[in-house]
Design an enzyme around this catalytic site. Structure first.
Site, mmCIF file in Angstrom:
data_model
loop_
_atom_site.group_PDB
_atom_site.id
_atom_site.type_symbol
_atom_site.label_atom_id
_atom_site.label_comp_id
_atom_site.label_asym_id
_atom_site.label_seq_id
_atom_site.Cartn_x
_atom_site.Cartn_y
_atom_site.Cartn_z
ATOM 1 N N TRP A 126 0.864 -1.195 0.000
ATOM 2 C CA TRP A 126 0.000 0.000 0.000
ATOM 3 C C TRP A 126 0.892 1.233 0.000
ATOM 4 O O TRP A 126 1.569 1.503 0.991
ATOM 5 C CB TRP A 126 -0.887 -0.035 1.253
ATOM 6 C CG TRP A 126 -1.774 1.145 1.487
ATOM 7 C CD1 TRP A 126 -1.858 2.299 0.765
ATOM 8 C CD2 TRP A 126 -2.736 1.293 2.553
ATOM 9 N NE1 TRP A 126 -2.783 3.149 1.287
ATOM 10 C CE2 TRP A 126 -3.341 2.555 2.392
ATOM 11 C CE3 TRP A 126 -3.121 0.477 3.620
ATOM 12 C CZ2 TRP A 126 -4.313 3.025 3.272
ATOM 13 C CZ3 TRP A 126 -4.093 0.945 4.486
ATOM 14 C CH2 TRP A 126 -4.686 2.209 4.308
ATOM 15 N N GLU A 127 0.882 1.955 -1.121
ATOM 16 C CA GLU A 127 1.752 3.135 -1.253
ATOM 17 C C GLU A 127 0.896 4.390 -1.378
ATOM 18 O O GLU A 127 0.497 4.739 -2.461
ATOM 19 C CB GLU A 127 2.666 2.982 -2.454
ATOM 20 C CG GLU A 127 3.571 1.747 -2.345
ATOM 21 C CD GLU A 127 4.625 1.644 -3.440
ATOM 22 O OE1 GLU A 127 4.953 2.667 -4.076
ATOM 23 O OE2 GLU A 127 5.125 0.548 -3.653
ATOM 24 N N PHE A 128 0.640 5.028 -0.265
ATOM 25 C CA PHE A 128 0.976 4.795 1.131
ATOM 26 C C PHE A 128 -0.205 5.245 1.959
ATOM 27 O O PHE A 128 -0.942 6.117 1.507
ATOM 28 C CB PHE A 128 2.206 5.647 1.539
ATOM 29 C CG PHE A 128 3.471 5.217 0.843
ATOM 30 C CD1 PHE A 128 4.189 4.107 1.270
ATOM 31 C CD2 PHE A 128 3.921 5.921 -0.270
ATOM 32 C CE1 PHE A 128 5.354 3.707 0.608
ATOM 33 C CE2 PHE A 128 5.083 5.520 -0.930
ATOM 34 C CZ PHE A 128 5.804 4.415 -0.493
#
Ligand SMILES: *[C@@H]1O[C@H](CO)[C@@H](O)[C@H](O)[C@H]1NC(C)=O
Ligand SMILES: *[C@@H]1O[C@H](CO)[C@@H](O)[C@H](O)[C@H]1NC(C)=O
Ligand SMILES: *[C@@H]1O[C@H](CO)[C@@H](O)[C@H](O)[C@H]1NC(C)=O
Ligand SMILES: *[C@@H]1O[C@H](CO)[C@@H](O)[C@H](O)[C@H]1NC(C)=O
Ligand SMILES: *[C@@H]1O[C@H](CO)[C@@H](O)[C@H](O)[C@H]1NC(C)=O
Length: 379
Positions: A140-142
């Site tokens: 997961w960015e971010f």
């Protein structure tokens, strides 16, 4: 159904050494991993992966359906594990979820709601088991703020709980659970401070993949830059700073896996007389044939460039980074000297291992081989 299972396991006793990747000869105390981007399958079909160089291969990426919150599979997943295990029966595989540039907002939404989290978790475990993967990785960015970080911590804790339950009911080893995270534990983007939920990570994840790269890039075309430096005494933007921040947050070093890039960042020099790190530049480097994005060169493209253009190559021992230039093109990256020094750093700090982004970008497996040999060399 039951009979087919029994026949399968009987065959497996002979052919997959118990459960492939979990046999007693497959005990691995370290992580030597690499991500495999399915979008680049033409560059590196699963059957071409040099699997003996890795302990873990992460299939990137599976996406969550943003209406149902279920994780969706790809056709290519079905044979992936069996294919890579032909060359290395001990290699373990994980499905990596989301990825850079994917829909981070959908994850943020899913994690706010315990019902949606449960749907997501159940579907992810089912997908991994259906296609014989050994684990799941969340990229997961971010998370953008403190609330999202708290929700992430809740997700990890419920996910671990579900994985343990599934393991007990299936009688199989629990799935691995990991996450790809920012290079530093606490960070600020667009003025918003946030910190990862270290306590939940320590308790619920097998490890985190720390993305120690992309410190510089085409968003700043005014100067050349080394995008994955180990040290930078003038700022906090370095892998040593980031790894230290994770350890200081309370995460045991043996839960940290340090990322290294198999690609460089390129610029067009302003003057062929100024060629160092931070030299004036006028633009991102031009697109190359395989990486196909301005400002990016795969390590395989860099070694071709150095050979064909007789480029000058410099290993900067102070920052632990390499760069090459010829004519007006400049590229900063990790060469074998960098990889050896970084692996030594990771081992000295007591980290669990290292990973590469991405498996299709190496040049004749040079950096992957250097890392493996370096890890085994330093005690
Ligand atoms: C959901 O996914 C669709 C298609 O992938 C996309 O067009 C849409 O913007 C997404 N919606 C949300 C809320 O993320
Ligand atoms: C955090 O970001 C989300 C958007 O994902 C937003 O809805 C929420 O209000 C934010 N929370 C705080 C405390 O800023
Ligand atoms: C680097 O981080 C430390 C805290 O870890 C902080 O005190 C210092 O101000 C930071 N330095 C820079 C240049 O951002
Ligand atoms: C490089 O430096 C030399 C000597 O200082 C100068 O004559 C030449 O014009 C410079 N070349 C460029 C491309 O700036
Ligand atoms: C690739 O690596 C192998 C083994 O190290 C070596 O024998 C071979 O010559 C290399 N090929 C090229 C094109 O460099």
């Amino acid at each position: 159904m039951k009979n087919t299972r029994i026949v399968f396991w009987a065959l497996c006793l002979f052919f997959c050494s118990a459960e492939a990747g979990e046999g007693k000869d497959c005990v691995s105390s370290s992580v030597k991993a690499a991500y495999w981007p399915s979008i680049k399958i033409s560059l590196m079909p699963p059957a071409s992966i040099n699997a003996p160089l890795y302990s873990h291969i992460l299939y990137g990426f599976a996406q969550m359906n943003n209406h149902t919150f279920k994780l969706e599979g790809e056709k290519m997943m079905a044979d992936f594990t069996a294919t890579v295990q032909k060359k290395n029966p001990c290699v373990k595989t994980l499905i990596s979820i989301n990825g850079g540039g994917s829909n981070a907002l959908a994850l943020a939404l899913m994690t706010t709601n315990p019902i949606h989290r449960a749907v997501f978790i159940k579907s992810a475990i089912a997908l991994a088991r259906r296609h014989a993967f050994h684990g799941l990785d969340l990229d997961w960015e971010f998370p953008t703020n403190t609330t999202e970080m708290e929700n992430l911590g809740n997700l990890f804790s419920e996910w671990r709980h579900a994985i343990n339950l599934e393991s007990r009911s299936s009688g199989r080893p629990p799935l691995l659970l990991t996450a790809a995270v920012y290079y530093a534990h606490t960070f600020v983007i667009y003025g918003e401070h946030r910190s990862y939920p270290t306590a939940s990570i320590a308790k619920n994840l097998d490890w985190v993949n720390v993305m120690c790269y992309d410190y510089k890039g085409s968003w700043d075309t005014s100067a050349t830059g080394a995008h994955a430096v180990l040290y930078d005494h003038s700022s906090n933007i370095s892998s040593s700073y980031g790894i230290t921040s994770w350890i200081e947050s309370g995460l045991p070093p043996e839960k940290l896996v340090m990322g290294m890039p198999l690609y460089g960042k390129s610029w067009v020099l302003k003057s062929q007389n100024q060629t160092g790190i931070g030299a004036p530049a006028v633009a991102a480097g031009p697109k190359q044939s395989t990486s196909d994005e301005s400002g990016i060169m795969f390590y395989s493209e860099i070694t071709d460039f150095v050979r064909e253009k007789h480029a000058t190559e410099v290993f900067d021992t102070e920052s632990v980074s390499a760069y090459s230039y010829a004519g007006e093109l400049w590229v900063g990256y990790d060469n074998p000297d960098c990889v050896a020094a970084k692996v030594k750093f990771a081992k000295k700090r007591g980290l669990l291992g290292y990973f590469f982004w991405a498996i299709s970008q190496d040049s004749n497996w040079t950096l992957s081989t250097t890392a493996l040999e370096s890890w085994d060399k330093y005690l």
